[in-house]
Design a protein around this motif. Structure first.
Motif, mmCIF file in Angstrom:
data_model
loop_
_atom_site.group_PDB
_atom_site.id
_atom_site.type_symbol
_atom_site.label_atom_id
_atom_site.label_comp_id
_atom_site.label_asym_id
_atom_site.label_seq_id
_atom_site.Cartn_x
_atom_site.Cartn_y
_atom_site.Cartn_z
ATOM 1 N N ALA A 376 -7.098 -5.346 1.969
ATOM 2 C CA ALA A 376 -6.971 -6.649 1.313
ATOM 3 C C ALA A 376 -7.170 -6.489 -0.201
ATOM 4 O O ALA A 376 -7.993 -5.680 -0.641
ATOM 5 N N PRO A 377 -6.400 -7.257 -1.014
ATOM 6 C CA PRO A 377 -5.464 -8.315 -0.621
ATOM 7 C C PRO A 377 -4.016 -7.869 -0.424
ATOM 8 O O PRO A 377 -3.113 -8.700 -0.438
ATOM 9 N N ALA A 378 -3.763 -6.550 -0.279
ATOM 10 C CA ALA A 378 -2.410 -6.097 0.053
ATOM 11 C C ALA A 378 -1.996 -6.685 1.396
ATOM 12 O O ALA A 378 -2.829 -6.934 2.265
ATOM 13 N N MET A 379 -0.685 -6.892 1.578
ATOM 14 C CA MET A 379 -0.207 -7.527 2.803
ATOM 15 C C MET A 379 -0.219 -6.550 3.988
ATOM 16 O O MET A 379 -0.520 -6.936 5.112
ATOM 17 N N PHE A 380 0.106 -5.270 3.711
ATOM 18 C CA PHE A 380 0.159 -4.259 4.771
ATOM 19 C C PHE A 380 -0.616 -3.016 4.345
ATOM 20 O O PHE A 380 -0.767 -2.721 3.151
ATOM 21 N N ARG A 381 -1.071 -2.275 5.351
ATOM 22 C CA ARG A 381 -1.582 -0.928 5.145
ATOM 23 C C ARG A 381 -0.829 -0.004 6.084
ATOM 24 O O ARG A 381 -0.642 -0.320 7.273
ATOM 25 N N LEU A 382 -0.371 1.139 5.559
ATOM 26 C CA LEU A 382 0.239 2.176 6.393
ATOM 27 C C LEU A 382 -0.691 3.371 6.411
ATOM 28 O O LEU A 382 -0.928 4.004 5.376
ATOM 29 N N ARG A 383 -1.251 3.655 7.572
ATOM 30 C CA ARG A 383 -2.051 4.868 7.745
ATOM 31 C C ARG A 383 -1.085 5.997 8.100
ATOM 32 O O ARG A 383 -0.504 6.006 9.194
ATOM 33 N N LEU A 384 -0.916 6.928 7.172
ATOM 34 C CA LEU A 384 0.111 7.968 7.318
ATOM 35 C C LEU A 384 -0.544 9.345 7.329
ATOM 36 O O LEU A 384 -1.223 9.717 6.364
ATOM 37 N N PRO A 385 -0.352 10.121 8.381
ATOM 38 C CA PRO A 385 -0.897 11.482 8.392
ATOM 39 C C PRO A 385 -0.275 12.327 7.286
ATOM 40 O O PRO A 385 0.941 12.272 7.056
ATOM 41 N N GLY A 386 -1.119 13.083 6.593
ATOM 42 C CA GLY A 386 -0.603 13.974 5.561
ATOM 43 C C GLY A 386 0.340 15.010 6.160
ATOM 44 O O GLY A 386 0.140 15.485 7.274
ATOM 45 N N GLY A 387 1.382 15.347 5.403
ATOM 46 C CA GLY A 387 2.358 16.315 5.894
ATOM 47 C C GLY A 387 3.556 15.658 6.540
ATOM 48 O O GLY A 387 4.489 16.352 6.960
ATOM 49 N N TRP A 388 3.570 14.324 6.619
ATOM 50 C CA TRP A 388 4.733 13.586 7.118
ATOM 51 C C TRP A 388 5.310 12.760 5.970
ATOM 52 O O TRP A 388 4.586 12.152 5.193
ATOM 53 N N VAL A 389 6.642 12.770 5.886
ATOM 54 C CA VAL A 389 7.325 12.203 4.719
ATOM 55 C C VAL A 389 8.264 11.089 5.161
ATOM 56 O O VAL A 389 9.113 11.300 6.037
ATOM 57 N N PRO A 390 8.140 9.895 4.569
ATOM 58 C CA PRO A 390 9.071 8.813 4.900
ATOM 59 C C PRO A 390 10.381 8.957 4.146
ATOM 60 O O PRO A 390 10.435 9.559 3.066
ATOM 61 N N ALA A 391 11.438 8.415 4.702
ATOM 62 C CA ALA A 391 12.719 8.332 3.992
ATOM 63 C C ALA A 391 12.590 7.290 2.880
ATOM 64 O O ALA A 391 11.660 6.483 2.873
ATOM 65 N N PRO A 392 13.544 7.292 1.923
ATOM 66 C CA PRO A 392 13.432 6.338 0.801
ATOM 67 C C PRO A 392 13.344 4.879 1.217
ATOM 68 O O PRO A 392 12.745 4.081 0.512
#
Length: 558
Positions: A376-392
């Motif tokens: 908070a106050p961000a709308m979302f949180r993404l818990r992302l394991p290190g070493g994984w990469v999202p697309a653009p």
């Protein structure tokens, strides 16, 4: 925070039934906080009305905050028993500053904002407080009408309010409804059909919130001199708040609706400030590369023990994508990175040191040793394991998917081999409310599923890849491509908003026609009833006169 409270899904508070006015026993204390500026005459009437409230006097205190008036405000003759007049604390000015000064000085379990140009009806405080006896995460708003500035005396106000006929103080036909609030409430079934944006109608002229929830949200943003109600509403929502309009918490607002009279000017002033603070207002955040005060998504990555290359691939992938109003929070033992003499290449903390060196000057990257429970106050949180990469476009598509049914959690399976590896997109409002409601032996996701929903999905379809397979970010072609895609989605959003607005207008038209038909049907039934009554009377009269008519007939006929 109390477990065992009613579990409201989205903002559908219909599962909570408040007690009838006058038929329950209050026990919670309330502090009515009144910010006041150049309004002594109207303030006298507000205090006179509060002195006639049905809520127990020993449970209610009133804190009047003098926002730098010259000459200073004074307390009039007719006031509630426990009334204090304090000065707004030094260093600032404005309604938000005064409200926070009052909240800091308040002793009540519940804080009741009330403007200094209001005349609350007798049950006004009671109507709002009855909800707070049933759950700790509610924000209750009263109903008001704008009355002409023909001011009664304090004695008249006190007599009318304490006697239960404050509605007679002004002629109803000369008053104005609170159009923006009432129209929004009518479109959304009194906010029950308003999953995530009920905060929009949070009005501080008359509203109540628990002191604990207010503190958790950070209190008023004292840097704002307009728009502070909406901003506070957003931050309360991210703490899990449910917003309730109570039509029985009635009041008069002395004078016309200033916001309605200068609507365009108010919006022009407010929108730049709210665009920085409320990420849900995507239509105010159209620039493809702006950094904002409050991010839309906070991506949390635990980097402890990870190779620097994996951390870099993950963070760079996030920062290169859309939307741009994101932050990355790196969780690790940063305090261990001392400046003591060491071997640069044989340093056991070398990977951690390289990660900090890479991003300590990046404004969108933050460092912490322990991640907070929510972002908070961000709308979302993404818990992302290190070493994984999202697309653009991963974050943009993922958040849009979560918003199709306002999911509270979206678990994204990255690898199903051996140990399950998954990313986790969390809606801040859902997690915050879940933490308030979860029992000692319950799983948080079970609670979140009940109030917002928890879903699972496959990571490959969203573009997540291991760092070893990820291509380095390309600044030109890919960025331009995804900016074009973002522009296309924004255009689609505008189109659908326009369609939704047209459908709402059409719905309002049909509702109006339905109401007219209902009124006509009621009138028809009344007319039919009157006709049948006249018919029965005529029949009874004819029956009563039948012997006479038969005698006349025999006399006249040969």
């Amino acid at each position: 925070m109390k477990a065992g409270q009613p579990r409201v899904r989205f903002n559908d508070y219909g599962i909570i039934t408040p007690p009838a006015l006058g038929r329950w026993r209050p026990s919670r204390t309330v502090s009515v906080v009144i910010p006041a500026w150049r309004c002594q005459e109207k303030l006298d009437l507000t205090l006179a009305a509060l002195a006639g409230q049905s809520y127990p006097a020993d449970l209610m205190e009133v804190v009047v905050v003098d926002d730098g008036n010259t000459p200073p405000l004074r307390l009039p003759e007719i006031i509630p028993a426990r009334t204090r007049l304090i000065q707004s604390r030094p260093g600032g000015w404005g309604r938000a500053w005064a409200c926070q000064s009052g909240a800091d000085a308040a002793d009540g379990e519940i804080v009741h904002w009330l403007d200094a140009d209001m005349i609350p009806f007798r049950e006004h405080v009671e109507a709002q407080l009855r909800w707070h006896h049933l759950a700790d995460y509610l924000v209750v708003m009263g109903a008001l009408r704008f009355a002409p500035e023909r001011l009664p005396t304090a004695q008249e106000v006190h007599a009318a309010v304490s006697g239960g006929h404050a509605d007679k103080l002004f002629e109803w036909d000369l008053t104005q409804r609170n159009n923006w609030f009432e129209d929004f409430a009518e479109r959304t079934d009194r906010l029950r059909d308003c999953p995530v944006d009920a905060y929009n109608v949070h009005i501080g002229a008359t509203a109540t919130v628990s002191a604990e929830l207010l503190r958790a949200a950070g209190g008023m943003d004292t840097s704002l001199v307009l728009g502070e109600d909406t901003d506070l509403g957003w931050r309360l929502a991210q703490q899990g708040a449910v917003f309730i309009p109570d039509a029985e918490a009635r009041s008069w607002h002395l004078g016309p609706d200033t916001v309605a009279r200068r609507e365009k000017e108010v919006k022009r002033y407010n929108w730049p400030h709210l665009a920085e603070r409320i990420p849900e207002l995507r239509w105010l955040r159209t620039h493809p590369r702006r950094t904002r005060l409050v991010p839309y998504v906070d991506v949390v990555v635990d980097v402890a023990g990870l190779p620097f290359e994996d951390v870099r691939a993950t963070v760079d992938g996030v920062l290169a994508g859309v939307p741009h109003d994101v932050t990355v929070t790196l969780v690790g033992p940063w305090s261990e990175l001392t400046s003591d003499r060491r071997s640069p290449l044989d340093d056991p903390l070398l990977d951690l040191r390289l990660a900090r060196a890479s991003y300590e000057n990046e404004s969108r990257v933050r460092f912490t040793e322990v991640a907070a429970e929510v972002s908070a106050p961000a709308m979302f949180r993404l818990r992302l394991p290190g070493g994984w990469v999202p697309a653009p476009d991963t974050l943009q598509r993922l958040t849009a998917h979560a918003d199709t049914d306002f999911a509270g959690v979206l678990n994204v399976v990255l690898s199903g081999h051996a140990d399950l590896v998954f990313a986790r997109l969390e809606r801040t409002a859902a997690i915050s409310r879940g933490l308030r409601l979860v029992g000692r032996d319950e799983d948080l996701d079970d609670v979140v599923h009940a109030i917002f929903g928890v879903r699972w999905t496959d990571g490959a379809m969203w573009g997540f890849v291991p760092a070893a397979e990820a291509a380095p970010p390309r600044a030109n072609a890919d960025a331009a491509k995804w900016e074009r895609e973002a522009a296309k989605w924004r255009a689609e959003a505008v189109k659908w908003k326009a369609t939704a607005a047209a459908q709402k207008q059409e719905s309002a038209k049909w509702k109006a026609e339905a109401n007219e038909w209902r009124r006509s049907a009621v009138q028809f039934r009344r007319e039919l009833g009157r006709f049948r009554l006249r018919e029965r009377r005529w029949r009874r009269a004819m029956l009563a006169r039948a012997p006479f008519l038969r005698a006349v007939k025999r006399a006249l006929l040969p």
